[in-house]
Design a protein around this motif. Structure first.
Motif, PDB file in Angstrom:
ATOM      1  N   CYS A 168      31.027  46.359  34.764  1.00  0.00           N
ATOM      2  CA  CYS A 168      31.047  45.547  34.717  1.00  0.00           C
ATOM      3  C   CYS A 168      30.051  44.662  34.255  1.00  0.00           C
ATOM      4  O   CYS A 168      28.631  44.964  34.699  1.00  0.00           O
ATOM      5  N   CYS A 205      28.919  42.952  38.455  1.00  0.00           N
ATOM      6  CA  CYS A 205      28.275  43.439  39.655  1.00  0.00           C
ATOM      7  C   CYS A 205      27.368  44.886  39.290  1.00  0.00           C
ATOM      8  O   CYS A 205      26.924  45.577  40.028  1.00  0.00           O
ATOM      9  N   CYS A 249      37.434  45.708  36.664  1.00  0.00           N
ATOM     10  CA  CYS A 249      36.768  46.291  37.961  1.00  0.00           C
ATOM     11  C   CYS A 249      37.711  46.115  39.004  1.00  0.00           C
ATOM     12  O   CYS A 249      37.898  44.165  39.397  1.00  0.00           O
ATOM     13  N   ARG A 279      35.484  45.949  41.492  1.00  0.00           N
ATOM     14  CA  ARG A 279      35.270  43.714  42.478  1.00  0.00           C
ATOM     15  C   ARG A 279      35.860  42.876  41.795  1.00  0.00           C
ATOM     16  O   ARG A 279      35.826  42.188  42.853  1.00  0.00           O
ATOM     17  N   CYS A 280      35.126  42.973  40.650  1.00  0.00           N
ATOM     18  CA  CYS A 280      34.963  41.209  40.274  1.00  0.00           C
ATOM     19  C   CYS A 280      36.284  41.158  39.369  1.00  0.00           C
ATOM     20  O   CYS A 280      36.489  40.019  38.967  1.00  0.00           O
TER      21      CYS A 280
HETATM   22 ZN   LIG Z   1      32.246  44.000  39.202  1.00  0.00          ZN
END
Ligand SMILES: [Zn+2]
Ligand SMILES: Cc1cc2nc3c(=O)[nH]c(=O)nc-3n(C[C@H](O)[C@H](O)[C@H](O)COP(=O)(O)OP(=O)(O)OC[C@H]3O[C@@H](n4cnc5c(N)ncnc54)[C@H](O)[C@@H]3O)c2cc1C
Lengths: 324, 446
Positions: free
Chosen positions: A15, A18, A46, A48-49
């Motif tokens: 990513c 992150c 991703c 997370r993002c």
């Molecule tokens: Zn990420």
């Protein structure tokens, strides 16, 4: 599927925001447009993002292979594309001038990933005379074409180009960021090039669009397999820019028929439809482009247009440019 | 890749060089970690093994398909062929019914299934309850449960309802996928993978040189990090944390240990009290009797379930219907799967006797089987299917929450004690390995 073509050398990716590989698979596709290799490619998101990225992706030494000589960004000319070229030029000039309308009459503007110089040429023709325009382009073939047009081009990567500090009033990344190996590094480099408050204009394929939702498993035009390495929606693009030292001025979506056209074309091609039908959906087909433009205009009203258009400003608060 | 903080830690030890162990090692390398894979056998691959006959017949241990998505993730898509069709049938009352929807052509089955849907659900405690309440007693008692019992070697009322995992997406999604398979002429993967979404764009492929290609590809970047002929003899733990392994009598420190062994074997390699309950988990063994025949497409479909008592096996597949390249032109391979327990009469039965048993039963479906018979080859797998015995249900569920030992992962089909195929194993292993890597990074930073 087994072919005599050479398979690409690939490398793992992560990513761009992150830095982790915490991602889930989204889509699998092939180079439907240019068939530069026998490979298939995986897009992951991703967790997370929300950034969608190619993993694995072609190694840097495969760029010559995946960007063939007839690649459209190098060969988008009036002779071949006729009325489409004219319409696109007019539309894009208007959009660019609008986004850059607040700039001084002697502004310095840099186009990163300027390709054959199409957008800089538009600004030269329709912007104020005093604008000083420069481009950065990695591909030497495209850079040469741009120079032949009389545009000042630095050939190389933005992170490596020696362009001084705080020199530009605006930087454009028009359908470029998705091609980059490390968007965060590029944005940080751009942040250093901009005067405080200087503008960054990004136009890129929108993973928040309706066409992505429909075609993300394989045929989405915005994948442009395997040339688009990082793809964003409004929130992931904003996160990337924030972490690179920018403030958000405006993020909106924009109408474009291109990804719709390619999504349909890729699907038809993949399913073995007759050639004539496949070819109806191309950048050389004004009818298809016009129809999808109208259709995507409705999506744009619903904030789900095919392209993201974001304007960021170098954060005033960061006196010192960011470290890379 | 994010730069790893300078670590003076020992490499991570991985036990087993099957798909999961190699995938774990490769991911760790991509994340910037050192890992060593220890493999007891002299070759890599584990259960993902391909054997070839001099006459051009190719046998995998069990039938093996992968998806285009998995092939892409591990970089072997250009080496794979598209599988154009795959289907399952049930052989019942002397004829074949498409599975699962074709069974509804039998009015009794249809009535039973509808009743089961309408009736208010009773509480489900066993696999038998589960099948009866999902499909009705008719299908359950005549088709599903006999298969399940042969397959797992236990009566269905002693099995966990978890063996009857529902089709992901339900009936409508399954129908849509079946239609898309027709339309695209690709064997769209249905109910094959739960860790990543099903779609018309995920279909079966098969590596040109057999399933062993998968592990060969996964090792290319690993170099001498894979040590075959090196069984792990112990897993060392201190204070509830894995700290190393013993190989060839030598203690080798490890930052973490990732095991792909059957989990009871892992438990047996440690002194940890908390792992000992896992020693009671058991696996069903399987005997695969491959019959080579002249002709092709002789079975009703790629896979035929055979619940009837006249069949000594519980399913018969003709993989060449999906993958004609597994047999020389004009011939085919029929594989009969027998459930077994290591050491029982099926497991130890003479190959010739097994061959004769299959030929005799096969004649009901393929009358010319004896005339066209070319030869046979019997393969055995001791750890084919985890048995979801209710007697140790709590232990099985506990394993789902991890080993309970810090820095010790138990991954893969047998390590997780789960009915998962390679692609699911792959995504699940990556997820666990990434979490472990994050944890190790964190502890270095602190
Ligand atoms: Zn990420
Ligand atoms: C009948 C059948 C059909 C299947 N069909 C499919 C299919 O169509 N598609 C699909 O995707 N999957 C299929 N699978 C599942 C697939 O085969 C497995 O998921 C996969 O091969 C398991 O890989 P693994 O790495 O988890 O374990 P394994 O392959 O079992 O690897 C474990 C490794 O550990 C080694 N080892 C053992 N003890 C030690 C020790 N003490 N020290 C070091 N090494 C040791 C072993 O030699 C082995 O190499 C099927 C399985 C079966 C049984």
């Amino acid at each position: 599927m087994i072919s005599s073509q050479r398979a690409l050398e690939t490398q793992p990716a992560c990513c761009c925001i992150c830095g982790t590989r915490d991602a889930e698979p989204v889509g699998v596709g092939e180079d439907f447009e240019y068939r530069t290799s026998p490979d298939s490619f995986l897009a992951v998101r991703c967790t997370r993002c929300g950034v969608v990225y190619l993993d694995p992706r072609p190694s840097m030494n495969e760029l010559e292979t995946i960007y063939p000589d007839d690649y459209h960004a190098f060969a988008f000319d009036e002779a071949r594309f006729g009325i489409v070229y004219k319409a696109r030029s007019r539309l894009e000039a208007r959009r660019l001038l609008k986004a850059l309308s607040g700039l001084p009459s002697d502004a310095r503007i840099l186009d990163v990933g300027c390709g054959d110089g199409f957008h800089l040429d538009l600004l030269r023709q329709s912007g104020p005379n005093g604008w000083r325009l420069e481009g950065v382009e990695l591909d030497h073939r495209a850079a040469t074409i741009a120079r032949q047009r009389g545009i000042s081009v630095h050939q190389g990567r933005i992170e490596d180009a020696d362009l001084g500090q705080s020199r530009f009033d605006a930087v454009m990344l028009i359908q470029t960021i998705e091609h980059l190996a490390d968007p965060m590094r590029a944005l940080k480099a751009i942040q250093r090039l901009l005067v405080p408050g200087g503008l960054l204009l990004i136009v890129t394929d929108n993973t928040g669009s309706l066409d992505f939702a429909i075609a993300k498993r394989r045929h989405w035009g915005g994948y442009h397999w395997p040339r688009h390495w990082y793809l964003f929606n409004a929130s992931s693009l904003k996160e990337l820019a924030t972490r690179s030292g920018f403030e958000t001025v405006d993020i909106s979506t924009m109408t474009s028929p291109v990804n719709w056209t390619y999504s349909v074309r890729n699907a038809l091609d993949d399913w073995g439809a007759p050639r004539r039908l496949v070819d109806f959906f191309s950048l050389e087909s004004p009818v298809a482009l016009a129809a999808f433009t109208v259709f995507d205009a409705f999506n744009t009203l619903a904030r789900r247009g095919a392209l993201l258009r974001a304007v960021f400003a170098r954060a005033q608060s960061t006196e010192e440019p960011l470290e890379s | 890749m994010s730069a790893r903080p300078a670590a003076d830690e020992a490499p991570i030890a991985i036990i087993g060089s099957g798909v999961s162990g190699l995938a774990a090692a490769r991911e760790l390398m991509h994340l910037g970690f050192d890992a060593t894979v220890y493999e007891s056998s002299n070759q890599i691959g584990g259960m993902a093994d391909t054997q070839r006959d001099p006459d051009g017949f190719i046998f995998d241990t069990g039938a093996h398909f992968i998806t285009n998505r998995f092939a892409t993730a591990i970089g072997i898509a250009p080496l794979c062929r598209t599988v154009h069709r795959y289907g399952e049938t049930v052989w019942s009352d002397g004829r074949a019914y498409d599975y699962p929807f074709g069974l509804m052509r039998n009015p009794r089955y249809l009535r039973g299934a509808i009743n089961a849907r309408i009736r208010s659900k009773r509480s489900v405690e066993t696999a038998a309850d589960q099948f009866r309440s999902e499909y009705g007693s008719e299908i359950a008692d005549e088709v599903a449960l006999p298969l399940l019992e042969q397959w797992s070697g236990l009566p269905a009322d002693r099995l966990s309802p978890a063996v009857a995992d529902k089709l992901p997406g339900g009936i409508l999604a399954t129908l849509a996928l079946k239609l898309s398979a027709r339309a695209t002429n690709r064997a769209v993967a249905i109910g094959y993978c739960r860790e990543a979404p099903q779609s018309a764009n995920v279909w079966h492929v098969y590596p040109e040189n057999g399933i062993a290609t998968i592990c060969a590809a996964l090792t290319t970047e690993l170099g001498d990090a894979v040590q075959t002929g090196n069984p792990v003899e112990r897993v060392l733990t201190t204070d509830g944390r894995a700290v190393g392994v013993v190989v060839n009598g030598r203690e080798i420190p490890a930052a973490a240990v990732i095991s792909t062994l059957p989990v009871p074997h892992l438990a047996a390699l440690t002194d940890e009290e908390s792992l000992q309950p896992f020693r009671e988990l058991r696996y069903r063994a399987m005997v695969f009797v491959n019959i080579m025949l002249r002709g092709c497409d002789v079975m009703p479909d790629t896979l035929t379930w055979t619940p009837g008592v006249e069949f000594p096996c519980f399913r018969i597949s003709e993989t060449t219907r999906s993958m004609p390249w597994l047999a020389p032109t004009g011939s085919t391979i029929i594989t009969a799967d027998f459930g077994a327990t290591v050491g029982d009469s099926t497991w130890t039965e003479d190959d010739q006797v097994l061959e004769e048993m299959v030929l005799k039963a096969l004649c009901a479906i393929v009358p010319s089987a004896r005339r066209d018979f070319l030869g046979s080859r019997v393969l055995r797998s001791a750890f084919a299917y985890p048995i979801f015995d209710l007697a140790y249900e709590e232990t099985r569920l506990a394993l789902g929450r991890g080993t309970g030992i810090e820095r010790l992962l138990s991954v893969g089909r047998n390590g997780e004690f789960a009915h998962i195929l390679m692609e699911d194993s792959y995504w699940r292993t990556l997820r666990q390995v990434r979490a472990l890597a994050a944890q190790l990074n964190e502890s270095v930073q602190n």
